[in-house]
Design a protein around this motif. Sequence first.
Motif, mmCIF file in Angstrom:
data_model
loop_
_atom_site.group_PDB
_atom_site.id
_atom_site.type_symbol
_atom_site.label_atom_id
_atom_site.label_comp_id
_atom_site.label_asym_id
_atom_site.label_seq_id
_atom_site.Cartn_x
_atom_site.Cartn_y
_atom_site.Cartn_z
ATOM 1 N N GLN A 155 -0.811 1.879 -2.759
ATOM 2 C CA GLN A 155 -0.314 2.409 -1.489
ATOM 3 C C GLN A 155 -1.504 2.674 -0.591
ATOM 4 O O GLN A 155 -2.532 3.148 -1.057
ATOM 5 N N ARG B 255 3.020 -0.370 0.824
ATOM 6 C CA ARG B 255 2.641 -0.869 -0.501
ATOM 7 C C ARG B 255 1.919 -2.185 -0.286
ATOM 8 O O ARG B 255 2.545 -3.243 -0.216
ATOM 9 N N VAL C 76 8.398 3.128 -5.586
ATOM 10 C CA VAL C 76 7.086 2.706 -6.081
ATOM 11 C C VAL C 76 7.082 2.803 -7.611
ATOM 12 O O VAL C 76 8.000 3.374 -8.187
#
Lengths: 291, 232
Positions: free
Chosen positions: A241, A263, A235
């Motif tokens: 998220q 995500r 990420v």
Amino acid sequence: MSYLLIKKSGLHTSIQDEGRFGLAFYGIPQSGYMDSVSAKLANRIVGNESGSAVIECTYTAPSIEFGKNFIISITGANMGWTIDNNPIPRYTSLYVRKGSVLSGASAREGIRSYIAVQGEMDLEATNGSYSYYGRAGMGGLNGQLLKKGDQIPYKKRRSKWEFRFVAEEERLKLSIPKLIPIHRGPEWHLLDQQSKESLMQGAWTINADSDRMGALLVGRSLSFRTSANMSSVPVFPGVIQAPYNSSPIVILQDGQTTGGYPRIACIPHQSLGLFNQIRPQEHFEFFLVLD
Amino acid sequence: MKSIQIDQVKFKVDPISDRRTRLVKQNGNDHTSLPALAEYILESKIQGVIDVVSTNVEMLISHTDTLPLITKRMKDIQMPKVSKVSHYELPVCFSKGLDWDIVETQTGLKKNKVITMFLKTTFKLEAYGFLPGFMYLTGLPEAIQCLRKSIPRQKVNAGTIALGGQYAGMYNLESPGGWQSIGHCPIDVFPFQQPSGPVLKIADTISFQKVSLAEWKELDRENFTIQDYIAR
């Protein structure tokens, strides 16, 4: 002397530059300006290189005394800035005299303000960056936030005065309701149809507990077509998220480098500055940009 | 979606954001460790690549040049057939473990038995990640594997050695801890401030040496790094 003296710290005042690169592999975040648009404008006004270190102020202004004559600029949130109690404009170059004091109050629009000083801070970088990252004591002044009594030294250099100004159109518009663009993320398809729509329909706010690591979104809970366990994946700042049965989280500049939640979307780099100026309780909306 | 082959691993290429591209590992090549390949890409200092993050399934490349240029430059990467692997012995004090009750209950083994099995194990550094310098170590015998906590402990010290699922792990920063703490390593294994980067590389092996509380106190000095420990 060639330094700035911190007379009052403000709420969360730190030194930030473009960030720390090449270390995310080891779990060390990029850090850097929360609002790179405003920070870079501040540098441009004083004639610094675009990625130079600036002072990032959050919510409440610090109070700073100048150890010599300096050329400075202030951008981002309006914190009611004054020099020796006289109101000063933002987004313009300012010549400040030795001994004068820059102060302000609470942010009125937006939450982050940037102070750029012509020249270069005379500090040691940690892993290639001056950016403060508190968790590992990196960057900033001795790995810390700026506090009362701190001195930020500057390399000796003759000031070069030039009147520079940034027009309204180029600044982030902090006074109007914010519309934040998002792209679909790699796990967008895991959201059910209703949640895909609900992400874009209606207002969100940011939880006041949010920090430089992440912003907790308050609004609606999202549901998924499947609750299958995910492998851990990379990420980065801007990724949204969505943990199952919980509020979505936007990963920010000091955030983790891997995560185990879908995500669902991603705020593009150039729009993250505007997102990071949103105040707690302020309503904003997302709109989807198709790639 | 486009694909690319790097060192015999086939990836799907997905530009996820401006300047960020995902490389998603395709099935059928399970022998290459993605973190090891990612570390090699990082160390190769490919022009225009500014950051690489990797888990077992996916890599993320952050870049300043355009994607076609980056993929062109990455195609030629070839990891050395035999990579240099170093072995490290790290001290651990088990009386500093905070979760021995849970570990004993979950494994059904006495603390001493768990310690014996732990000390016999040669671990492999599989990846860094999640938090700065956090190390994922593979090789943990199944008999002493434990579940992660459902609610993380609010704070564990830097140097904590813990068990989480199939992994043993080491915290290199004080942080919340979701793994079961079994001990503490008093030396600074990942000195963040050093420009040379981490001493331990992906695929390096690690075994642990038990130290007493007295020895632990002797070693638990500020800025006592792994290099100092090796050189002592």
